[in-house]
Write a protein that holds these residues in place. Structure first.
Motif, PDB file in Angstrom:
ATOM      1  N   ALA A 163     -23.024 -13.136 -36.419  1.00  0.00           N
ATOM      2  CA  ALA A 163     -24.001 -12.209 -35.880  1.00  0.00           C
ATOM      3  C   ALA A 163     -25.359 -12.828 -35.881  1.00  0.00           C
ATOM      4  O   ALA A 163     -26.151 -12.614 -34.966  1.00  0.00           O
ATOM      5  N   SER A 164     -25.664 -13.587 -36.907  1.00  0.00           N
ATOM      6  CA  SER A 164     -26.982 -14.244 -36.967  1.00  0.00           C
ATOM      7  C   SER A 164     -27.108 -15.251 -35.845  1.00  0.00           C
ATOM      8  O   SER A 164     -28.167 -15.358 -35.204  1.00  0.00           O
ATOM      9  N   ASP A 165     -26.018 -15.987 -35.605  1.00  0.00           N
ATOM     10  CA  ASP A 165     -26.090 -16.977 -34.528  1.00  0.00           C
ATOM     11  C   ASP A 165     -26.287 -16.303 -33.177  1.00  0.00           C
ATOM     12  O   ASP A 165     -27.046 -16.792 -32.312  1.00  0.00           O
ATOM     13  N   ALA A 166     -25.638 -15.180 -32.993  1.00  0.00           N
ATOM     14  CA  ALA A 166     -25.787 -14.461 -31.728  1.00  0.00           C
ATOM     15  C   ALA A 166     -27.206 -13.980 -31.575  1.00  0.00           C
ATOM     16  O   ALA A 166     -27.797 -14.033 -30.487  1.00  0.00           O
ATOM     17  N   ALA A 167     -27.781 -13.512 -32.687  1.00  0.00           N
ATOM     18  CA  ALA A 167     -29.185 -13.047 -32.620  1.00  0.00           C
ATOM     19  C   ALA A 167     -30.126 -14.194 -32.283  1.00  0.00           C
ATOM     20  O   ALA A 167     -31.038 -14.059 -31.482  1.00  0.00           O
ATOM     21  N   VAL A 168     -29.819 -15.340 -32.911  1.00  0.00           N
ATOM     22  CA  VAL A 168     -30.683 -16.502 -32.646  1.00  0.00           C
ATOM     23  C   VAL A 168     -30.539 -16.928 -31.197  1.00  0.00           C
ATOM     24  O   VAL A 168     -31.530 -17.251 -30.522  1.00  0.00           O
ATOM     25  N   ASP A 169     -29.295 -16.926 -30.717  1.00  0.00           N
ATOM     26  CA  ASP A 169     -29.100 -17.334 -29.323  1.00  0.00           C
ATOM     27  C   ASP A 169     -29.801 -16.381 -28.376  1.00  0.00           C
ATOM     28  O   ASP A 169     -30.371 -16.788 -27.365  1.00  0.00           O
ATOM     29  N   GLU A 170     -29.712 -15.091 -28.762  1.00  0.00           N
ATOM     30  CA  GLU A 170     -30.378 -14.100 -27.907  1.00  0.00           C
ATOM     31  C   GLU A 170     -31.879 -14.321 -27.901  1.00  0.00           C
ATOM     32  O   GLU A 170     -32.544 -14.251 -26.859  1.00  0.00           O
ATOM     33  N   LEU A 171     -32.370 -14.560 -29.114  1.00  0.00           N
ATOM     34  CA  LEU A 171     -33.819 -14.787 -29.204  1.00  0.00           C
ATOM     35  C   LEU A 171     -34.190 -16.056 -28.429  1.00  0.00           C
ATOM     36  O   LEU A 171     -35.220 -16.099 -27.745  1.00  0.00           O
ATOM     37  N   ALA A 172     -33.331 -17.043 -28.502  1.00  0.00           N
ATOM     38  CA  ALA A 172     -33.641 -18.293 -27.758  1.00  0.00           C
ATOM     39  C   ALA A 172     -33.591 -18.047 -26.267  1.00  0.00           C
ATOM     40  O   ALA A 172     -34.419 -18.562 -25.501  1.00  0.00           O
ATOM     41  N   ALA A 173     -32.573 -17.176 -25.878  1.00  0.00           N
ATOM     42  CA  ALA A 173     -32.496 -16.885 -24.453  1.00  0.00           C
ATOM     43  C   ALA A 173     -33.719 -16.130 -23.992  1.00  0.00           C
ATOM     44  O   ALA A 173     -34.274 -16.373 -22.916  1.00  0.00           O
ATOM     45  N   ARG A 174     -34.167 -15.191 -24.830  1.00  0.00           N
ATOM     46  CA  ARG A 174     -35.380 -14.436 -24.476  1.00  0.00           C
ATOM     47  C   ARG A 174     -36.604 -15.369 -24.422  1.00  0.00           C
ATOM     48  O   ARG A 174     -37.456 -15.240 -23.532  1.00  0.00           O
ATOM     49  N   ALA A 175     -36.624 -16.278 -25.400  1.00  0.00           N
ATOM     50  CA  ALA A 175     -37.764 -17.198 -25.406  1.00  0.00           C
ATOM     51  C   ALA A 175     -37.746 -18.069 -24.151  1.00  0.00           C
ATOM     52  O   ALA A 175     -38.787 -18.311 -23.516  1.00  0.00           O
ATOM     53  N   ALA A 176     -36.484 -18.467 -23.806  1.00  0.00           N
ATOM     54  CA  ALA A 176     -36.411 -19.300 -22.607  1.00  0.00           C
ATOM     55  C   ALA A 176     -36.804 -18.498 -21.380  1.00  0.00           C
ATOM     56  O   ALA A 176     -37.497 -18.981 -20.465  1.00  0.00           O
ATOM     57  N   ALA A 177     -36.343 -17.195 -21.378  1.00  0.00           N
ATOM     58  CA  ALA A 177     -36.722 -16.356 -20.241  1.00  0.00           C
ATOM     59  C   ALA A 177     -38.226 -16.150 -20.211  1.00  0.00           C
ATOM     60  O   ALA A 177     -38.863 -16.155 -19.147  1.00  0.00           O
ATOM     61  N   SER A 178     -38.782 -15.997 -21.418  1.00  0.00           N
ATOM     62  CA  SER A 178     -40.259 -15.815 -21.469  1.00  0.00           C
ATOM     63  C   SER A 178     -40.982 -17.067 -20.974  1.00  0.00           C
ATOM     64  O   SER A 178     -41.966 -16.987 -20.235  1.00  0.00           O
ATOM     65  N   GLU A 179     -40.450 -18.205 -21.390  1.00  0.00           N
ATOM     66  CA  GLU A 179     -41.078 -19.454 -20.935  1.00  0.00           C
ATOM     67  C   GLU A 179     -40.983 -19.581 -19.437  1.00  0.00           C
ATOM     68  O   GLU A 179     -41.916 -19.982 -18.759  1.00  0.00           O
ATOM     69  N   GLY A 180     -39.788 -19.184 -18.896  1.00  0.00           N
ATOM     70  CA  GLY A 180     -39.650 -19.278 -17.438  1.00  0.00           C
ATOM     71  C   GLY A 180     -40.578 -18.315 -16.746  1.00  0.00           C
ATOM     72  O   GLY A 180     -41.203 -18.633 -15.726  1.00  0.00           O
ATOM     73  N   ALA A 181     -40.666 -17.053 -17.361  1.00  0.00           N
ATOM     74  CA  ALA A 181     -41.579 -16.080 -16.758  1.00  0.00           C
ATOM     75  C   ALA A 181     -43.019 -16.586 -16.832  1.00  0.00           C
ATOM     76  O   ALA A 181     -43.804 -16.436 -15.891  1.00  0.00           O
ATOM     77  N   ARG A 182     -43.321 -17.204 -18.022  1.00  0.00           N
ATOM     78  CA  ARG A 182     -44.709 -17.713 -18.171  1.00  0.00           C
ATOM     79  C   ARG A 182     -44.978 -18.825 -17.172  1.00  0.00           C
ATOM     80  O   ARG A 182     -46.042 -18.903 -16.557  1.00  0.00           O
ATOM     81  N   ALA A 183     -43.957 -19.710 -16.971  1.00  0.00           N
ATOM     82  CA  ALA A 183     -44.140 -20.805 -16.021  1.00  0.00           C
ATOM     83  C   ALA A 183     -44.346 -20.260 -14.609  1.00  0.00           C
ATOM     84  O   ALA A 183     -45.171 -20.742 -13.833  1.00  0.00           O
ATOM     85  N   ARG A 184     -43.538 -19.183 -14.285  1.00  0.00           N
ATOM     86  CA  ARG A 184     -43.707 -18.613 -12.945  1.00  0.00           C
ATOM     87  C   ARG A 184     -45.083 -17.997 -12.789  1.00  0.00           C
ATOM     88  O   ARG A 184     -45.740 -18.125 -11.759  1.00  0.00           O
TER      89      ARG A 184
END
Length: 290
Positions: free
Chosen positions: A1-22
């Motif tokens: 569960a922790s790994d899934a949370a981390v992956d989710e957070l990483a995915a969100r961070a990546a999405a945020s980075e992509g949104a920020r880049a856009r």
């Protein structure tokens, strides 16, 4: 569960980075559009200012053209006024010309009359001139005759006066020459006598010296003095044998002749002028020791 949370957070961070880049890319595009809009605004403002300047220049040109038109109108009015004045002056000049022509005609008539009168006067003057020339010729002949007679009389009188003056001068020069000759002879005789006496005294002193008389030094000194008096002062080698009669000074004949030949005709002692005729030979009565 922790790994899934981390992956989710990483995915969100990546999405945020992509949104920020856009968002950053969109912001950069927006900035580019704003910069383009600002450039267009500046270009429009520049064109507007240039249009304002052109409008002001055209307004100034219009004002200048209006002023020029007003000036041209004023000049045209002045020219019209000047043309009117010129027409009046032309008419006045024509009137004056007509009056002058009338006056010239009157003067021509007067001139013709004057020329006729002058011709009469010229003929009369020629007649009088012929008479005057005849009288002048006669008067010249009389004047020449009178002048010739006067010159002849003056020449005779001048010759007579010159002859009388010449006789008077000759008599005076003869008297002066006789007096000068007597004076020169006396001076020459005195000079010769003085030199002869000096030579005799020198001989006596030499005889006393040779006979053994006392006072040898005084005798030698006096003998030297007498010898110096007998010697020519210009060249202490020859005896005095010539005298200048104008002043009485004596020298040797060679020195006197040398000065005469060099045209140095002044006595070396007193600087008085003399000539060859003023030099006489003097002779001593004894040929003493040298």
């Amino acid at each position: 569960a922790s790994d899934a949370a981390v992956d989710e957070l990483a995915a969100r961070a990546a999405a945020s980075e992509g949104a920020r880049a856009r968002l950053e890319s969109e912001l950069d595009a927006a900035r580019g559009e704003v910069a383009g809009l600002l450039s267009e605004v500046e270009l429009i403002a520049k064109h507007f200012e240039e249009g304002q300047e052109q409008a002001q220049s055209l307004a100034e040109q219009r004002d200048a053209r209006d002023a020029l038109c007003a000036q041209l109108a004023a000049d045209k009015a002045r020219q019209a006024q000047a043309a009117g004045a010129l027409r009046e002056e032309r008419q006045a000049a024509l009137d004056k010309l007509a009056a002058a022509e009338k006056l010239a005609e009157a003067q021509r008539e007067a001139m013709q009359q004057a020329e006729a009168h002058a011709a009469n006067l010229t003929a009369e003057l020629a007649k009088r001139s012929d008479e005057l020339r005849a009288l002048s010729a006669h008067l010249d002949r009389l004047r020449r005759d009178t002048q010739e007679q006067a010159r002849a009389q003056a020449a005779k009188l001048a010759k007579a006066e010159e002859a009388a003056a010449a006789r008077a001068r000759a008599a005076e020069e003869l008297s002066q020459a006789q007096a000068s000759v007597l004076e020169w002879r006396e001076r020459a005789e005195r000079s010769g006598d003085e030199l002869a006496e000096a030579r005799r005294r020198l001989q006596r002193l030499q005889e006393r010296l040779e006979s053994g008389g006392g006072g040898d030094s005084m005798l030698h000194e006096e003998i030297g003095l007498l010898r110096s008096k007998l010697k020519c002062p210009l060249c202490p080698r020859r005896h005095k044998d010539a005298a200048i009669t104008t002043c009485g000074h004596t020298f040797c004949r060679e020195c006197v002749d040398k000065r005469l030949n060099l045209r140095d005709r002044k006595c070396p002692t007193c600087m008085r002028n003399f000539s060859r005729e003023n030099v006489v030979q003097i002779y001593l009565t004894s040929s003493g020791a040298t």
